[in-house]
Design a protein around this motif. Structure first.
Motif, PDB file in Angstrom:
ATOM      1  N   PHE A  36      82.394   5.774  55.087  1.00 17.89           N
ATOM      2  CA  PHE A  36      81.535   5.202  54.054  1.00 17.89           C
ATOM      3  C   PHE A  36      81.431   6.174  52.895  1.00 17.89           C
ATOM      4  O   PHE A  36      81.922   7.307  52.953  1.00 17.89           O
ATOM      5  N   TYR A  37      80.789   5.718  51.824  1.00 18.88           N
ATOM      6  CA  TYR A  37      80.641   6.507  50.610  1.00 18.88           C
ATOM      7  C   TYR A  37      79.163   6.576  50.244  1.00 18.88           C
ATOM      8  O   TYR A  37      78.399   5.648  50.509  1.00 18.88           O
ATOM      9  N   GLU A  38      78.789   7.692  49.646  1.00 19.18           N
ATOM     10  CA  GLU A  38      77.422   7.830  49.159  1.00 19.18           C
ATOM     11  C   GLU A  38      77.454   7.883  47.637  1.00 19.18           C
ATOM     12  O   GLU A  38      78.145   8.721  47.052  1.00 19.18           O
ATOM     13  N   PHE A  39      76.714   6.965  47.022  1.00 20.31           N
ATOM     14  CA  PHE A  39      76.554   6.955  45.573  1.00 20.31           C
ATOM     15  C   PHE A  39      75.281   7.727  45.242  1.00 20.31           C
ATOM     16  O   PHE A  39      74.200   7.380  45.718  1.00 20.31           O
ATOM     17  N   ARG A  40      75.405   8.760  44.436  1.00 18.71           N
ATOM     18  CA  ARG A  40      74.255   9.579  44.036  1.00 18.71           C
ATOM     19  C   ARG A  40      74.074   9.469  42.524  1.00 18.71           C
ATOM     20  O   ARG A  40      75.022   9.634  41.753  1.00 18.71           O
ATOM     21  N   THR A  41      72.845   9.211  42.101  1.00 17.48           N
ATOM     22  CA  THR A  41      72.511   9.129  40.679  1.00 17.48           C
ATOM     23  C   THR A  41      71.334  10.053  40.403  1.00 17.48           C
ATOM     24  O   THR A  41      70.280   9.922  41.023  1.00 17.48           O
ATOM     25  N   TYR A  42      71.533  10.989  39.488  1.00 17.93           N
ATOM     26  CA  TYR A  42      70.471  11.913  39.103  1.00 17.93           C
ATOM     27  C   TYR A  42      70.081  11.633  37.653  1.00 17.93           C
ATOM     28  O   TYR A  42      70.948  11.625  36.764  1.00 17.93           O
ATOM     29  N   CYS A  43      68.809  11.403  37.435  1.00 15.32           N
ATOM     30  CA  CYS A  43      68.279  11.273  36.077  1.00 15.32           C
ATOM     31  C   CYS A  43      67.754  12.644  35.651  1.00 15.32           C
ATOM     32  O   CYS A  43      66.856  13.199  36.290  1.00 15.32           O
ATOM     33  N   LEU A  44      68.329  13.174  34.584  1.00 13.96           N
ATOM     34  CA  LEU A  44      67.987  14.516  34.124  1.00 13.96           C
ATOM     35  C   LEU A  44      66.974  14.471  32.990  1.00 13.96           C
ATOM     36  O   LEU A  44      66.843  13.460  32.285  1.00 13.96           O
ATOM     37  N   LYS A  45      66.285  15.550  32.841  1.00  8.80           N
ATOM     38  CA  LYS A  45      65.358  15.653  31.715  1.00  8.80           C
ATOM     39  C   LYS A  45      66.153  15.695  30.406  1.00  8.80           C
ATOM     40  O   LYS A  45      67.264  16.250  30.374  1.00  8.80           O
ATOM     41  N   PRO A  46      65.614  15.106  29.343  1.00  8.35           N
ATOM     42  CA  PRO A  46      66.318  15.139  28.056  1.00  8.35           C
ATOM     43  C   PRO A  46      66.653  16.574  27.652  1.00  8.35           C
ATOM     44  O   PRO A  46      65.861  17.494  27.848  1.00  8.35           O
ATOM     45  N   SER A  47      67.847  16.750  27.140  1.00  2.24           N
ATOM     46  CA  SER A  47      68.378  18.034  26.665  1.00  2.24           C
ATOM     47  C   SER A  47      68.868  18.947  27.792  1.00  2.24           C
ATOM     48  O   SER A  47      69.356  20.052  27.523  1.00  2.24           O
ATOM     49  N   LYS A  48      68.804  18.485  29.057  1.00  2.00           N
ATOM     50  CA  LYS A  48      69.202  19.342  30.174  1.00  2.00           C
ATOM     51  C   LYS A  48      70.582  18.984  30.738  1.00  2.00           C
ATOM     52  O   LYS A  48      71.039  19.604  31.710  1.00  2.00           O
ATOM     53  N   GLU A  76      77.353   7.286  29.550  1.00  2.00           N
ATOM     54  CA  GLU A  76      77.419   7.200  28.092  1.00  2.00           C
ATOM     55  C   GLU A  76      76.587   6.033  27.591  1.00  2.00           C
ATOM     56  O   GLU A  76      75.836   6.163  26.631  1.00  2.00           O
ATOM     57  N   PHE A  77      76.745   4.868  28.216  1.00  2.00           N
ATOM     58  CA  PHE A  77      75.973   3.664  27.869  1.00  2.00           C
ATOM     59  C   PHE A  77      75.489   2.990  29.152  1.00  2.00           C
ATOM     60  O   PHE A  77      76.092   3.144  30.202  1.00  2.00           O
ATOM     61  N   GLY A  78      74.431   2.207  29.009  1.00  2.00           N
ATOM     62  CA  GLY A  78      73.979   1.379  30.117  1.00  2.00           C
ATOM     63  C   GLY A  78      72.759   1.946  30.811  1.00  2.00           C
ATOM     64  O   GLY A  78      72.843   2.946  31.513  1.00  2.00           O
ATOM     65  N   GLY A  79      71.594   1.316  30.606  1.00  2.00           N
ATOM     66  CA  GLY A  79      70.383   1.771  31.277  1.00  2.00           C
ATOM     67  C   GLY A  79      69.877   3.080  30.722  1.00  2.00           C
ATOM     68  O   GLY A  79      70.106   3.445  29.566  1.00  2.00           O
ATOM     69  N   ARG A  80      69.227   3.802  31.580  1.00  2.00           N
ATOM     70  CA  ARG A  80      68.611   5.065  31.178  1.00  2.00           C
ATOM     71  C   ARG A  80      69.674   6.098  30.835  1.00  2.00           C
ATOM     72  O   ARG A  80      70.695   6.222  31.521  1.00  2.00           O
ATOM     73  N   LEU A  81      69.423   6.879  29.797  1.00  2.00           N
ATOM     74  CA  LEU A  81      70.342   7.935  29.392  1.00  2.00           C
ATOM     75  C   LEU A  81      70.097   9.198  30.214  1.00  2.00           C
ATOM     76  O   LEU A  81      69.187   9.261  31.031  1.00  2.00           O
ATOM     77  N   ASN A  82      70.929  10.199  29.985  1.00  2.00           N
ATOM     78  CA  ASN A  82      70.799  11.492  30.665  1.00  2.00           C
ATOM     79  C   ASN A  82      70.931  11.360  32.182  1.00  2.00           C
ATOM     80  O   ASN A  82      70.156  11.941  32.942  1.00  2.00           O
ATOM     81  N   LYS A  83      71.953  10.601  32.614  1.00  2.00           N
ATOM     82  CA  LYS A  83      72.197  10.428  34.040  1.00  2.00           C
ATOM     83  C   LYS A  83      73.572  10.982  34.403  1.00  2.00           C
ATOM     84  O   LYS A  83      74.503  10.938  33.606  1.00  2.00           O
ATOM     85  N   LEU A 120      65.602  20.582  36.546  1.00  2.00           N
ATOM     86  CA  LEU A 120      66.241  19.837  35.458  1.00  2.00           C
ATOM     87  C   LEU A 120      66.215  18.330  35.701  1.00  2.00           C
ATOM     88  O   LEU A 120      66.504  17.553  34.792  1.00  2.00           O
ATOM     89  N   MET A 121      65.876  17.909  36.916  1.00  2.00           N
ATOM     90  CA  MET A 121      65.951  16.502  37.295  1.00  2.00           C
ATOM     91  C   MET A 121      64.587  15.832  37.241  1.00  2.00           C
ATOM     92  O   MET A 121      63.561  16.434  37.552  1.00  2.00           O
ATOM     93  N   ASP A 122      64.614  14.548  36.867  1.00  2.00           N
ATOM     94  CA  ASP A 122      63.419  13.699  36.981  1.00  2.00           C
ATOM     95  C   ASP A 122      63.437  12.914  38.284  1.00  2.00           C
ATOM     96  O   ASP A 122      62.424  12.844  38.986  1.00  2.00           O
ATOM     97  N   THR A 123      64.584  12.312  38.612  1.00  2.00           N
ATOM     98  CA  THR A 123      64.684  11.498  39.827  1.00  2.00           C
ATOM     99  C   THR A 123      66.071  11.646  40.440  1.00  2.00           C
ATOM    100  O   THR A 123      67.028  12.040  39.770  1.00  2.00           O
ATOM    101  N   GLN A 124      66.154  11.311  41.731  1.00  2.00           N
ATOM    102  CA  GLN A 124      67.415  11.245  42.457  1.00  2.00           C
ATOM    103  C   GLN A 124      67.452   9.932  43.227  1.00  2.00           C
ATOM    104  O   GLN A 124      66.463   9.541  43.854  1.00  2.00           O
ATOM    105  N   ASP A 125      68.578   9.238  43.166  1.00  2.00           N
ATOM    106  CA  ASP A 125      68.746   7.987  43.911  1.00  2.00           C
ATOM    107  C   ASP A 125      70.040   8.056  44.699  1.00  2.00           C
ATOM    108  O   ASP A 125      71.033   8.635  44.244  1.00  2.00           O
TER     109      ASP A 125
END
Length: 247
Positions: A36-48, A76-83, A120-125
């Motif tokens: 299986f595969y794990e998809f990880r998405t990190y939302c970073l703080k702006p400018s980080k 680059e595009f789509g939903g929240r930036l800085n990911k 540097l991170m706000d959230t992890q999914d």
């Protein structure tokens, strides 16, 4: 209970009922091995973003011996930036547990990557994802950009919507409107979700392919069939990092 021709009734034995109760659910594609595969998405703080990616580039070599990195991108595009978005491959769940335990004991990884990057991170999914049985991960012919299209399908799983979804995807691939990298469906996360990873030579080539496909009746017919099972969809344009295996 069921009725005999004589009009008498009798109860079915439990062993007679079981195959009939299970048969309607025993259709559709199966996961044939533990991979299986794990998809990880990190939302970073702006400018980080730059700081995070520089740290990852310096230290990713501490992580990759434990399990295979498929790709690492910034959005680059789509939903929240800085990911940032990355995909990891595991042989099975025991393998993932071994990896997590090893990293928790790895002081170099903890001190050089994890501890500096957490602020540097706000959230992890994270999602656990299976590759659809009818596809495999295909490496693009050269460097480009990627599109992750996410489809939330009606409850029922691939046994319900899998064939129609496959025809919709292949209508784009067979007519050369886009290069398919892989199609995945969730095992842990929001269920009945399908992720389709596409490669494009550039954002402009992606736009040109989309315009042509929207005017092709073969694609329109296949997509219309699949759309009857669709709840919602979204997408992201992804730029591969310097250390991403998929470029």
């Amino acid at each position: 209970m069921f009725v005999l021709r004589s009009g008498l009734t009798r109860a079915l034995a439990p062993r007679q009922l079981a195959p009939q109760m299970c048969s309607s659910f025993a259709t559709g594609p199966r996961q044939c091995d533990g991979t299986f595969y794990e998809f990880r998405t990190y939302c970073l703080k702006p400018s980080k973003m730059s700081e995070f990616l520089e740290n990852a580039e310096r230290n990713i070599h501490l992580r990759t011996p434990h399990s295979e990195l498929i790709g690492f991108w910034r959005t680059e595009f789509g939903g929240r930036l800085n990911k940032v978005f990355h995909i990891w491959k595991y042989d099975n769940f025991a393998h993932r547990t071994e990896v997590r335990n090893a990293l928790a004991k790895n002081k170099e990884w903890q001190e050089q990557f994890l501890i500096p990057n957490l602020p540097l991170m706000d959230t992890q999914d994270g999602e656990i994802i299976y590759l659809m049985p009818w596809c495999k991960i295909e490496k693009p012919p050269k460097e480009g950009v990627y599109e992750l299209a996410t489809f939330q399908m009606k409850p029922g799983g691939p046994a319900l919507w899998g064939d129609a979804f496959r025809r919709a995807i292949h209508s784009h691939v067979n007519l050369n409107y886009a290069k398919l990298v892989g199609v995945f469906h969730t095992e842990y996360g929001l269920l009945n979700r399908v992720h389709v990873l596409w490669w494009h030579e550039s954002p402009d080539s992606r736009a040109a392919g989309r315009h042509l496909s929207h005017e092709d009746p073969r694609v329109v017919a296949a997509v219309r069939e699949s759309a009857s099972y669709l709840v919602s969809q979204q997408n992201m344009l992804l730029i591969p990092t310097s250390f991403s295996p998929l470029k």
